[in-house]
Design a protein around this motif. Structure first.
Motif, PDB file in Angstrom:
ATOM      1  N   GLU A   1      36.464  51.469  43.004  1.00  0.00           N
ATOM      2  CA  GLU A   1      35.181  51.016  43.582  1.00  0.00           C
ATOM      3  C   GLU A   1      34.519  50.006  42.643  1.00  0.00           C
ATOM      4  OE1 GLU A   1      34.013  51.607  46.486  1.00  0.00           O
ATOM      5  OE2 GLU A   1      34.737  53.547  47.222  1.00  0.00           O
ATOM      6  N   ASN A   2      34.504  50.339  41.336  1.00  0.00           N
ATOM      7  CA  ASN A   2      33.911  49.425  40.349  1.00  0.00           C
ATOM      8  C   ASN A   2      34.704  48.121  40.269  1.00  0.00           C
ATOM      9  OD1 ASN A   2      31.861  51.167  39.641  1.00  0.00           O
ATOM     10  ND2 ASN A   2      33.002  52.113  37.976  1.00  0.00           N
ATOM     11  N   ALA A   3      36.024  48.243  40.406  1.00  0.00           N
ATOM     12  CA  ALA A   3      36.875  47.048  40.376  1.00  0.00           C
ATOM     13  C   ALA A   3      36.509  46.113  41.525  1.00  0.00           C
ATOM     14  CB  ALA A   3      38.346  47.452  40.471  1.00  0.00           C
ATOM     15  N   ILE A   4      36.362  46.669  42.725  1.00  0.00           N
ATOM     16  CA  ILE A   4      36.023  45.859  43.898  1.00  0.00           C
ATOM     17  C   ILE A   4      34.672  45.179  43.706  1.00  0.00           C
ATOM     18  CG2 ILE A   4      35.377  46.016  46.354  1.00  0.00           C
ATOM     19  CD1 ILE A   4      37.622  48.220  46.538  1.00  0.00           C
ATOM     20  N   ARG A   5      33.713  45.918  43.155  1.00  0.00           N
ATOM     21  CA  ARG A   5      32.388  45.339  42.910  1.00  0.00           C
ATOM     22  C   ARG A   5      32.494  44.117  41.980  1.00  0.00           C
ATOM     23  NH1 ARG A   5      30.164  49.727  41.041  1.00  0.00           N
ATOM     24  NH2 ARG A   5      29.994  50.645  43.106  1.00  0.00           N
ATOM     25  N   ALA A   6      33.300  44.265  40.923  1.00  0.00           N
ATOM     26  CA  ALA A   6      33.465  43.160  39.969  1.00  0.00           C
ATOM     27  C   ALA A   6      34.171  41.971  40.629  1.00  0.00           C
ATOM     28  CB  ALA A   6      34.254  43.639  38.750  1.00  0.00           C
ATOM     29  N   PHE A   7      35.223  42.246  41.402  1.00  0.00           N
ATOM     30  CA  PHE A   7      35.938  41.156  42.084  1.00  0.00           C
ATOM     31  C   PHE A   7      35.028  40.464  43.097  1.00  0.00           C
ATOM     32  CE2 PHE A   7      39.897  43.844  41.198  1.00  0.00           C
ATOM     33  CZ  PHE A   7      40.227  43.101  40.082  1.00  0.00           C
ATOM     34  N   ASP A   8      34.132  41.232  43.724  1.00  0.00           N
ATOM     35  CA  ASP A   8      33.171  40.646  44.665  1.00  0.00           C
ATOM     36  C   ASP A   8      32.299  39.602  43.968  1.00  0.00           C
ATOM     37  OD1 ASP A   8      33.710  41.675  47.160  1.00  0.00           O
ATOM     38  OD2 ASP A   8      32.545  43.503  46.851  1.00  0.00           O
ATOM     39  N   TYR A   9      31.806  39.947  42.769  1.00  0.00           N
ATOM     40  CA  TYR A   9      30.981  38.989  42.020  1.00  0.00           C
ATOM     41  C   TYR A   9      31.792  37.744  41.667  1.00  0.00           C
ATOM     42  CZ  TYR A   9      26.865  41.960  41.510  1.00  0.00           C
ATOM     43  OH  TYR A   9      25.732  42.700  41.761  1.00  0.00           O
ATOM     44  N   ALA A  10      33.057  37.959  41.257  1.00  0.00           N
ATOM     45  CA  ALA A  10      33.905  36.815  40.899  1.00  0.00           C
ATOM     46  C   ALA A  10      34.077  35.877  42.090  1.00  0.00           C
ATOM     47  CB  ALA A  10      35.276  37.315  40.420  1.00  0.00           C
ATOM     48  N   THR A  11      34.255  36.447  43.290  1.00  0.00           N
ATOM     49  CA  THR A  11      34.475  35.607  44.475  1.00  0.00           C
ATOM     50  C   THR A  11      33.170  35.022  45.018  1.00  0.00           C
ATOM     51  OG1 THR A  11      34.470  37.594  45.879  1.00  0.00           O
ATOM     52  CG2 THR A  11      36.611  36.761  45.169  1.00  0.00           C
ATOM     53  N   LEU A  12      32.033  35.660  44.697  1.00  0.00           N
ATOM     54  CA  LEU A  12      30.736  35.068  45.063  1.00  0.00           C
ATOM     55  C   LEU A  12      30.466  33.821  44.230  1.00  0.00           C
ATOM     56  CD1 LEU A  12      28.428  38.201  45.496  1.00  0.00           C
ATOM     57  CD2 LEU A  12      28.887  36.458  47.235  1.00  0.00           C
ATOM     58  N   ILE A  13      30.839  33.897  42.939  1.00  0.00           N
ATOM     59  CA  ILE A  13      30.637  32.754  42.046  1.00  0.00           C
ATOM     60  C   ILE A  13      31.617  31.632  42.393  1.00  0.00           C
ATOM     61  CG2 ILE A  13      30.718  31.985  39.629  1.00  0.00           C
ATOM     62  CD1 ILE A  13      30.032  35.026  38.955  1.00  0.00           C
ATOM     63  N   ASP A  14      32.854  32.008  42.668  1.00  0.00           N
ATOM     64  CA  ASP A  14      33.874  31.025  43.041  1.00  0.00           C
ATOM     65  C   ASP A  14      34.580  31.538  44.292  1.00  0.00           C
ATOM     66  OD1 ASP A  14      36.005  29.359  43.368  1.00  0.00           O
ATOM     67  OD2 ASP A  14      36.860  29.633  41.378  1.00  0.00           O
ATOM     68  N   ASP A  15      34.188  31.005  45.448  1.00  0.00           N
ATOM     69  CA  ASP A  15      34.729  31.523  46.710  1.00  0.00           C
ATOM     70  C   ASP A  15      36.165  31.061  46.988  1.00  0.00           C
ATOM     71  OD1 ASP A  15      34.314  28.912  47.366  1.00  0.00           O
ATOM     72  OD2 ASP A  15      32.998  29.300  49.087  1.00  0.00           O
ATOM     73  N   GLU A  16      36.764  30.378  45.989  1.00  0.00           N
ATOM     74  CA  GLU A  16      38.183  30.004  46.115  1.00  0.00           C
ATOM     75  C   GLU A  16      39.013  30.639  45.004  1.00  0.00           C
ATOM     76  OE1 GLU A  16      38.620  25.798  46.466  1.00  0.00           O
ATOM     77  OE2 GLU A  16      37.602  25.716  48.408  1.00  0.00           O
ATOM     78  N   PHE A  17      38.491  31.703  44.418  1.00  0.00           N
ATOM     79  CA  PHE A  17      39.169  32.385  43.307  1.00  0.00           C
ATOM     80  C   PHE A  17      40.272  33.271  43.874  1.00  0.00           C
ATOM     81  CE2 PHE A  17      38.095  34.383  38.908  1.00  0.00           C
ATOM     82  CZ  PHE A  17      39.439  34.469  38.616  1.00  0.00           C
ATOM     83  N   LEU A  18      41.447  32.676  44.029  1.00  0.00           N
ATOM     84  CA  LEU A  18      42.565  33.343  44.696  1.00  0.00           C
ATOM     85  C   LEU A  18      42.941  34.660  44.011  1.00  0.00           C
ATOM     86  CD1 LEU A  18      45.562  31.557  46.229  1.00  0.00           C
ATOM     87  CD2 LEU A  18      46.018  33.505  44.774  1.00  0.00           C
ATOM     88  N   GLY A  19      43.018  34.639  42.670  1.00  0.00           N
ATOM     89  CA  GLY A  19      43.417  35.834  41.926  1.00  0.00           C
ATOM     90  C   GLY A  19      42.491  37.010  42.164  1.00  0.00           C
ATOM     91  N   ALA A  20      41.189  36.731  42.254  1.00  0.00           N
ATOM     92  CA  ALA A  20      40.211  37.805  42.464  1.00  0.00           C
ATOM     93  C   ALA A  20      40.364  38.407  43.862  1.00  0.00           C
ATOM     94  CB  ALA A  20      38.797  37.273  42.266  1.00  0.00           C
ATOM     95  N   PHE A  21      40.618  37.567  44.864  1.00  0.00           N
ATOM     96  CA  PHE A  21      40.841  38.086  46.227  1.00  0.00           C
ATOM     97  C   PHE A  21      42.101  38.957  46.270  1.00  0.00           C
ATOM     98  CE2 PHE A  21      38.051  34.526  47.597  1.00  0.00           C
ATOM     99  CZ  PHE A  21      37.173  35.256  48.390  1.00  0.00           C
ATOM    100  N   MET A  22      43.137  38.521  45.554  1.00  0.00           N
ATOM    101  CA  MET A  22      44.396  39.279  45.536  1.00  0.00           C
ATOM    102  C   MET A  22      44.186  40.646  44.880  1.00  0.00           C
ATOM    103  SD  MET A  22      47.608  38.893  46.459  1.00  0.00           S
ATOM    104  CE  MET A  22      48.237  37.223  46.376  1.00  0.00           C
ATOM    105  N   GLU A  23      43.490  40.652  43.721  1.00  0.00           N
ATOM    106  CA  GLU A  23      43.253  41.917  43.008  1.00  0.00           C
ATOM    107  C   GLU A  23      42.345  42.840  43.831  1.00  0.00           C
ATOM    108  OE1 GLU A  23      44.609  42.752  40.159  1.00  0.00           O
ATOM    109  OE2 GLU A  23      45.307  40.883  39.264  1.00  0.00           O
TER     110      GLU A  23
END
Length: 464
Positions: free
Chosen positions: A218-240
């Motif tokens: 759950e915490n991982a998803i929250r962190a990846f969400d922030y990464a993709t909000l900052i960069d909505d083309e962050f492919l690695g974050a969407f994959m993780e």
């Protein structure tokens, strides 16, 4: 996009230099222009042009320390360490407080695997430099070469204290924490880093990875969400993020994230495969098979794709198709024990016993020493009437499972079949001692042996 004045000047210098080379006219450049031109060619991997530019530069500016330091860099790159060292000593006599001299000397010591000496010189460079972050980064790298991860971590942290935006140092800090098995400490560090630099998508992504590593999905998803909000083309974050959703059995959300990676870039076989697995978990066999087929279309050499289709058809009990696809996987990786076990199991289901025996034999040959595999193999050998081979296989299995009643009961049954009653009784005695209740195995696997009065009496006697 409008270029800055600096970029325009840089492009102009480069065009002017290349024009000079074509016309053979000698034009004047200041020493800093030459430095930029040389470093540009070095970055592009065009060493011949870099050397040509350096020669012209030193002809025009024979006393330029900056150009001589670039010359040192090129000598080090070409492994001409003695020449580089000699030139550095000359420069040191002129400018003993130039930090670049110490950095280049450190580079030479590093090339000679004298990393402690390199660190000493870099610490001197710290006294004279205006760019502490860069020097701390270099010190960190030297400690990495020495496998001193604690000191490396400390140096990269100091680098980030000087320059929060240094992404390579951030990656290296996380690497050190992970290598030292300090995942929770790494999470704490990244949270403090994010407090200072909340818009670092790299930090959020790394934080997500660390949470994932300690199963805090759950915490991982929250962190990846922030990464993709900052960069909505962050492919690695969407994959993780998709992988974390899978772990939580949130398959629809996982599919959505995997789909986003495909929108951002060409479809990867990994994303297609995972989407197929998610659809299968959701009970949508049509879409599951569609994505499995797309996986192998995208990458025909991805054995995991062929195995996914194999397993799909096994679950559908369509063994004919399963056999076709497991053979595809084995054509790519014919030393994979798990694939051979599937091959054997499918053939067994289709009553192709000789092929099944071959499959189990290959599975064991390539390292599958599980009890189940040994027993499946032996039972097929027995069915084929190859009692001697079955006994030899069981004796091999007993090296891995010396106190296993299922091995002993089978050895007893096979020896009785070969009328070697002494060995048969020895193994039957072992089997009854290990698990008396399991004597039913003899009835199931060796009905002819079970019917013998001698065997019945032996079991009854042991019971008393």
């Amino acid at each position: 996009m409008q270029l800055s004045n600096e970029e325009e000047d840089y492009n102009l210098s480069l065009s002017k230099f290349e024009s000079m080379l074509k016309t053979n006219k000698v034009l004047f450049f200041d020493s800093e222009e030459f430095e930029e031109i040389i470093l540009h060619y070095l970055d592009m991997g065009k060493s011949a042009l870099a050397k040509k530019a350096l020669k012209l530069a030193l002809d025009q500016h024979p006393k330029s320390t900056g150009l001589k330091l670039v010359q040192v860099e090129m000598l080090v790159f070409d492994d001409k360490l003695e020449l580089a060292e000699k030139l550095l000593n000359e420069l040191y006599a002129i400018e003993p407080t130039n930090e670049e001299i110490y950095i280049q000397k450190a580079n030479i010591y590093s090339k000679r695997d004298q990393h402690e000496k390199a660190v000493e010189l870099l610490r001197i460079a710290l006294k004279y430099t205006d760019d502490n972050a860069d020097v701390y980064n270099l010190i960190g790298m030297e400690y990495l070469f020495m496998d001193n991860l604690e000191m490396a971590k400390e140096s990269f942290i100091k680098c980030l204290e000087e320059d929060l935006e240094d992404q390579s140092a951030l990656y290296n800090v996380v690497y050190c924490f992970e290598f030292l098995d300090q995942n929770q400490e790494a999470i704490s560090y990244l949270k403090k880093y994010i407090d200072k630099n909340p818009y670092s998508e790299i930090a959020w992504h790394q934080l997500g990875r660390l949470h994932y590593g300690v199963k805090e999905y759950e915490n991982a998803i929250r962190a990846f969400d922030y990464a993709t909000l900052i960069d909505d083309e962050f492919l690695g974050a969407f994959m993780e993020k998709a992988k974390a959703f899978e772990r939580l059995k949130k398959y629809e959300e996982a599919i959505e994230s995997y789909s986003r990676t495909i929108e951002l870039d060409d479809a990867t076989s990994y994303a297609l495969l995972r989407m197929g697995k998610c659809y299968e978990k959701l009970g949508n066999s049509v879409l599951a098979l569609k994505y499995f087929n797309e996986t192998v279309h995208e990458d025909p050499l991805l054995d995991k794709g062929w195995i996914a289709i194999t397993d799909f058809y096994v679950r559908q009990k369509n063994f004919q198709k399963a056999l076709f696809y497991v053979n595809k996987a084995l054509a790519i990786d014919n030393q994979n024990r798990l694939y051979w076990k599937r091959f054997a199991s499918i053939n067994k289901q289709m009553n192709f016993f000789e092929e099944a025996e071959f499959g189990y034999r290959k599975a064991v040959e390539f390292g599958d020493h599980s009890l189940e595999t040994w027993l499946f193999w032996v039972d097929i050998l027995q069915f084929l009437g190859e009692f001697e081979s079955a006994i030899q296989t069981l004796l091999q299995a007993s090296e891995y499972f010396p106190e296993e009643n299922e091995v002993e009961y089978r050895l007893a049954g096979l020896y009785f079949m070969l009328t070697d009653n002494t060995k048969a009784k020895f193994h039957l005695s072992n089997a009854l001692r290990l698990n008396f209740e399991n004597y039913i195995l003899l009835e199931d696997l060796f009905p002819v042996v079970w019917a013998k009065k001698m065997v019945q009496n032996y079991i009854a006697k042991h019971k008393k």
